[in-house]
Design a protein around this motif. Structure first.
Motif, PDB file in Angstrom:
ATOM      1  N   GLN A 163       0.850  -1.196   0.000  1.00 21.35           N
ATOM      2  CA  GLN A 163       0.000   0.000   0.000  1.00 21.35           C
ATOM      3  C   GLN A 163       0.884   1.244   0.000  1.00 21.35           C
ATOM      4  N   PRO A 164       0.364   2.402  -0.458  1.00 27.12           N
ATOM      5  CA  PRO A 164       1.147   3.638  -0.383  1.00 27.12           C
ATOM      6  C   PRO A 164       1.474   3.966   1.076  1.00 27.12           C
ATOM      7  N   GLN A 165       2.709   4.378   1.315  1.00 27.69           N
ATOM      8  CA  GLN A 165       3.119   4.779   2.651  1.00 27.69           C
ATOM      9  C   GLN A 165       4.012   6.011   2.573  1.00 27.69           C
ATOM     10  N   ALA A 166       3.860   6.888   3.559  1.00 25.46           N
ATOM     11  CA  ALA A 166       4.660   8.107   3.618  1.00 25.46           C
ATOM     12  C   ALA A 166       5.945   7.807   4.388  1.00 25.46           C
ATOM     13  N   VAL A 167       7.080   8.053   3.739  1.00 25.93           N
ATOM     14  CA  VAL A 167       8.378   7.776   4.349  1.00 25.93           C
ATOM     15  C   VAL A 167       9.135   9.099   4.499  1.00 25.93           C
ATOM     16  N   PRO A 168       9.498   9.488   5.739  1.00 26.41           N
ATOM     17  CA  PRO A 168      10.247  10.726   5.931  1.00 26.41           C
ATOM     18  C   PRO A 168      11.751  10.490   5.785  1.00 26.41           C
ATOM     19  N   VAL A 169      12.437  11.471   5.219  1.00 26.09           N
ATOM     20  CA  VAL A 169      13.899  11.428   5.134  1.00 26.09           C
ATOM     21  C   VAL A 169      14.430  12.854   5.281  1.00 26.09           C
TER      22      VAL A 169
END
Length: 135
Positions: A86-92
């Motif tokens: 599923q779409p997931q928000a990944v912070p960097v």
């Protein structure tokens, strides 16, 4: 001799096509959804939307380049990935190079790559996106 070369090329062509991109690499998508200045331009917090096949894991590297006056601000960062399908928000967080310019609000270029693996295979993808850096 000419017939042998032609036969070799024709026999090798199907193998080349089979060794091309795997279907799994077409299933992964990576898009920059937001980029926010941190510490007066020393870094940029980037959120990346990632969709990849469930069960794969790995990481991605993100590079940011932006015009800053008559210089180019540049930095890089990375984040681990654990795919859910599923779409997931990944912070960097991308830190500006210590000897370079600082980041500013405005358009920036985001490039990099992903490396995702499961028990049997690995896939590699590219990130090539532009987005607006905000405060």
């Amino acid at each position: 001799m000419r017939r042998i070369r032609t036969a070799t090329v024709l026999l090798g062509l199907p193998l080349f096509v089979l060794l091309g991109a795997t279907p799994a690499s077409a299933a992964s998508t990576t898009d920059v959804t937001s980029a926010t200045l941190v510490a007066r331009g020393v870094a940029v917090d980037v959120t990346v939307s990632v969709t990849c096949p469930a069960g794969m894991s790995g990481s991605f590297e993100l590079n940011v380049r932006q015009r800053s006056g008559n210089r180019i601000a540049y930095g890089s960062g990375w984040a681990p990935l654990s795919c859910t399908g599923q779409p997931q928000a990944v912070p960097v967080r991308v830190l500006a190079q210590h000897d370079g310019a600082i980041f500013r609000t405005g358009e920036a270029l985001f490039t990099g790559g992903t490396e995702l693996c499961n028990e049997d295979t690995c896939e590699y993808g590219q990130i090539d996106d532009t987005a607006r850096v905000t405060r």
